[in-house]
Design an enzyme around this catalytic site. Sequence first.
Site, PDB file in Angstrom:
ATOM      1  N   LYS A 174       7.927  -5.172  -2.362  1.00 13.64           N
ATOM      2  CA  LYS A 174       6.649  -5.500  -1.740  1.00 13.64           C
ATOM      3  C   LYS A 174       6.683  -6.976  -1.324  1.00 13.64           C
ATOM      4  O   LYS A 174       7.218  -7.819  -2.067  1.00 13.64           O
ATOM      5  CB  LYS A 174       5.534  -5.264  -2.770  1.00 13.64           C
ATOM      6  N   SER A 207      -2.570  -1.323  -2.571  1.00 17.40           N
ATOM      7  CA  SER A 207      -2.011  -2.202  -1.572  1.00 17.40           C
ATOM      8  C   SER A 207      -0.514  -2.090  -1.378  1.00 17.40           C
ATOM      9  O   SER A 207       0.024  -2.560  -0.378  1.00 17.40           O
ATOM     10  CB  SER A 207      -2.354  -3.646  -1.930  1.00 17.40           C
ATOM     11  N   SER A 250      -2.844  -0.602  -7.351  1.00 16.27           N
ATOM     12  CA  SER A 250      -2.065  -0.790  -6.120  1.00 16.27           C
ATOM     13  C   SER A 250      -0.661  -0.220  -6.134  1.00 16.27           C
ATOM     14  O   SER A 250       0.002  -0.194  -5.097  1.00 16.27           O
ATOM     15  CB  SER A 250      -1.990  -2.276  -5.773  1.00 16.27           C
TER      16      SER A 250
END
Lengths: 485, 489
Positions: B79, B154, B178
């Site tokens: 990420k 996310s 997330s």
Amino acid sequence: MTARWEAVIGIEVHVELATDSKMFCGCAVEFGSEPNTNVCPVCLGLPGALPVPNRKAIEWIMAIGLALNCQVSHKSVFHRKNYFYADLPKNYQISQYDIPVCHDGYLDLPNDGESVRVGIERAHMEEDTGKSTHVGDGGRIHAAKSTLLDFNRSGVPLVEIVSKPDIRTATQARAYAQELRAIVLELGVSDARLEEGSMRFDANVSIRPEGSDVLGTKVEIKNMNSFRSLERAIDYEIQRQIEATGSDSDVIQETRHWDEEAGVTHSMRTKEGSSDYRYFIEPDLVPMIMDETWVATIRNKLPELPAQRRERYLGQGLDESSAGVLSDSPAMLRSLYDETVSLGADTRATANWLTGEVTAWLRKTGTEPADLRLEPVHLQELITIVDEGVVSSSAAKEVLEGILSGEGSARVVAERRDLIQISDSSALAEVIGHVLEEHPDAVASYQEGEQKVVGFLVGQVMRATQGKADPKLANEMLREALGGS
Amino acid sequence: MTLHEKTIVEAGRSLRSGEVTSEDLLDAVLLRASQTEAQLHAYLTLDKEGAREAAGQADADLADGIDRGPLHGIPIALKDNMCTRGVETTAASQILAGYVPPYDATVVTRLRDAGAVIVGKTNLDEFAMGSSTENSAYGPSFNPWDIGRIPGGSSGGSAAAVAAGSAFGALGSDTGGSIRQPASLTGIVGLKPTYGTVSRYGLIAFASSLDQIGPLSKSVEDAALTLEAIWGHDPLDATSYSAEYPDVPADLDTGVDGLKIGVIKELAGEGYEPAVESSVADMVQSLSEAGAEIVEVSLPTVDIALSAYYLVAPAEASANLARFDGIRYGLRVEGETTEELMARTRAEGFGPEVTRRILLGTYALSAGYYDAFYGQAQRVRVALRDDFARAYETVDALVSPTSPTVAFPAGEKIDDPLSMYLTDICTNPANLVGHPGISVPIGLDEQGLPIGFQVMAPALGERVLFRVAAEVERLAGFGARPVIEELAS
Ligand SMILES: [Zn+2]
């Protein structure tokens, strides 16, 4: 109407700790390095970097707190103090809020007679900011064309010590600041150099009618870079507030800046409401637990503090003044004092030699106290031979110089430099006979009652012996020869 | 099975048998990326050169008899809120456009040490604030199961990449769900480990007391061995534990016989899609049949956990994001004064959701409001921890849906922050108390969209967590893979 006013003063002191590394990262703590060379992701506030507390710094603030008779919190936490400033990389400072490491202590000021105890509200741990330099127009922020940032100082461990408003005069404020510095130096936790900013003072000053216990409007004054400026600034501020009280310009709560050259304080016109720091617990750190064992370990390692030392000296017969001067002397001189006294030397004489002639010699020759070569036994012998009248007190200074130059013991130097006093009355009788013969006028004046001439005649004896005669003995023998009185 | 569909364990087996090389694995995911990125936009940066070099090294090492473990030679995605030295790291924000970190996050160092090949940086909601990956300053990601829908967030980019096969596994960060929620919405496994077991050093902070890094993977076992590689104390993170890695693999095949599993009463009912509720109920029934004792557990504080979460997280974020000021790195918008420069930079650099949360958090911490908001939220956290502690006195693990819904259409919630926030309702309690949680895919709804099942365990209870998760995986037998539509040209 002339009311009598009393000042109420509290002092906030920031002390930069001289740890090897910074408070929350491994960067070196060094003064005077090239800008931005002692920096890393943590102290530059780069994305993702996290703080890790410096254990040494925690131990040192505990030592400071214990030296100031504070309580050490069993558990203490860090908070974030939020404000935007270019030299504050994270735009929050890791500081402490409601649970400081140390709280509720006191400091007794060195005094002449009247005792003054200043309460210590708290001593908390935080990190220093970077340094801004405004380039372009005389260093003034508003006119500056650009600002240079140096983050070497960012994250240096900083201890803030907040006094209670127990101080009443500028002189006391100065004494408080000086005593605090002496303690910090004794603990060896900071360079405490005012001119380099490793020790900084802010003062909160208000006035009230003498005898009242109401607190007046508090004014914070900043930018005092020496003990003298601290004292001057407070004196000025007290006077300014007395004059402003009741007039149109009444005292308002504000921060004022001390202008050293002009000798006045200026309002800094801080913005209203700028002081909401939105403190909250620093979630990147866990609470610090300072258990009893740890506190005891630190307490047991505390050195003798200035106040304790002065007390000890007074008990050894020194007066307030020499106890104070000796206590503030370099460690080398103090240990010389202890060792010499332990050999049986007179305490007052030892203190006088060390704080007087020895200190003067160090200064004159530019020698560091640590490089001083003086055997306690030589100093003790010097004191003894002065006491015994073997050398005169003026010749003794020369003997000391010989000792310090490595010429040997006091007696050896006195002999080699031919400084032994003539204390043998038969040897002196001959000289006195000559002097009286050469100065019949003086003899006549004496016999007419002019006692003063004895001094002149002693002088002549000293001259004839190149200063080696024992002046006391010479005086006695002269009077005897002149027919008593 | 094509190469890119393999799990980490399967790929590792092929690698060690000499059937494929690490470079082959890399080629497979890069090829897959080239086929799917136009539709999915899972990646912000593909580090082909760095990955190629790492894969070459992994192959050379293996030839020399050096085997760094299960991740050796395996292409993994990160990420884009984890710092990578020399590779742009933006947290999907305009304010960090072009920012290249001078250091690796601890998890990155640990992955490299484990021989992993880092393929690239995946898309996310800006600063991990969001549940759909639509808040990325560089454009949204889409769901491999239906490219008209979001992949969750996310960590939506990481989830989409793993589900699509453009990475064998990925790391995400989970502040309120997330990792778990996008894993649920894309039909893969997502784990949020116990707070403090995986270093946050180098993770661009959203909410420090809630953020935790964890794996997204195609299988429970992959998640376990990725966790092992990144687990453990880090001297650079003062909140990290020194706990040993629990022997998770030992219990992967043990089953749930004799375990007591609690179903959280408060995480059901209104707002939950029927397909989600019935799938979850079926799985609970299966667990019971597999020997677990099922009890209903009430955690009353869960009802207000979301409100507490949306005070704590923005409050911490308001301070964490203060450093982005245009002075030292990232975007700078000039101004007449320093204050103006900072204000302009931040106004231009942050997107609307980030701005909203900074304002919310600043307000919650302000003098006069602190106690009613931030202080109150912290008290809710304590009450919630007590609720969980009471529950774990009687049960070994807790279960619930991961998300009340399946993947929703792009654009559906983006203008309605509150309904977006509600998608975290099942996941954020674990963050507030620091406990581990995992999402395991258990089936598809009638539209063919994946449904996730959440398992939670007490702090450092990863061993029992994985024991239950592995059984859920076996019972579900979820083997479906998305078929990604071609874009109409
Ligand atoms: Zn540093």
